[in-house]
Write a protein that holds these residues in place. Structure first.
Motif, PDB file in Angstrom:
ATOM      1  N   GLU A  32       0.839  -1.195   0.000  1.00 36.54           N
ATOM      2  CA  GLU A  32       0.000   0.000   0.000  1.00 36.54           C
ATOM      3  C   GLU A  32       0.874   1.246   0.000  1.00 36.54           C
ATOM      4  OE1 GLU A  32      -4.020  -1.351   2.401  1.00 36.54           O
ATOM      5  OE2 GLU A  32      -2.607  -0.032   3.400  1.00 36.54           O
ATOM      6  N   ALA A  33       0.431   2.231  -0.745  1.00 35.33           N
ATOM      7  CA  ALA A  33       1.053   3.553  -0.754  1.00 35.33           C
ATOM      8  C   ALA A  33      -0.068   4.535  -1.072  1.00 35.33           C
ATOM      9  CB  ALA A  33       2.168   3.628  -1.787  1.00 35.33           C
ATOM     10  N   THR A  34       0.242   5.795  -1.092  1.00 37.84           N
ATOM     11  CA  THR A  34      -0.764   6.802  -1.403  1.00 37.84           C
ATOM     12  C   THR A  34      -1.501   6.444  -2.685  1.00 37.84           C
ATOM     13  OG1 THR A  34       0.687   8.438  -0.421  1.00 37.84           O
ATOM     14  CG2 THR A  34      -1.123   9.274  -1.771  1.00 37.84           C
TER      15      THR A  34
ATOM     16  N   GLN B 198       2.616  -0.746   4.310  1.00 37.22           N
ATOM     17  CA  GLN B 198       2.905   0.581   3.786  1.00 37.22           C
ATOM     18  C   GLN B 198       4.296   0.620   3.164  1.00 37.22           C
ATOM     19  OE1 GLN B 198       0.841   3.328   3.596  1.00 37.22           O
ATOM     20  NE2 GLN B 198      -0.688   1.820   4.210  1.00 37.22           N
ATOM     21  N   THR B 199       4.364   1.209   1.980  1.00 36.97           N
ATOM     22  CA  THR B 199       5.599   1.299   1.217  1.00 36.97           C
ATOM     23  C   THR B 199       5.685   2.703   0.618  1.00 36.97           C
ATOM     24  OG1 THR B 199       5.434  -1.038   0.663  1.00 36.97           O
ATOM     25  CG2 THR B 199       6.875   0.279  -0.715  1.00 36.97           C
TER      26      THR B 199
END
Length: 94
Positions: free
Chosen positions: A27-29, A65-66
């Motif tokens: 997941e990222a923005t 999160q990445t």
């Protein structure tokens, strides 16, 4: 995804070890997707052909999160050129 660092990959593996029956996604923005770890039973849900088949089974997946800048993918020559220009700009800052 040539820019992805080891830390997000290790986080995916750790999450998968802690939750072996869950789909683990990056997941990222405004991004949910690959790299992804699928348990064996989820692989059977994938379509036999075509692009984007995993997206429909990612609902409810556990996310790692990445940083978004790690997730540049290269599918076309223009993707490669864009990435090279970005890398050249980064190198000039050093």
């Amino acid at each position: 995804m040539p820019l992805i660092r080891p830390e997000p990959l290790l986080a995916l593996l750790t999450a998968s070890g802690q939750h072996p029956d869950h789909i683990i996604v990056t997941e990222a923005t405004d991004y949910i997707g690959v790299p992804t770890i699928l348990p064996r039973q989820a692989i059977d849900l994938l379509p036999q052909r075509g692009e984007g088949g995993a997206r429909r089974i990612m609902a409810g997946a556990l996310g790692v999160q990445t940083p978004l800048e790690d997730l540049s993918d290269i599918d076309t020559m223009s993707d490669l050129e864009r990435l090279q220009a970005h890398q050249n700009a980064q190198d000039s800052l050093l």
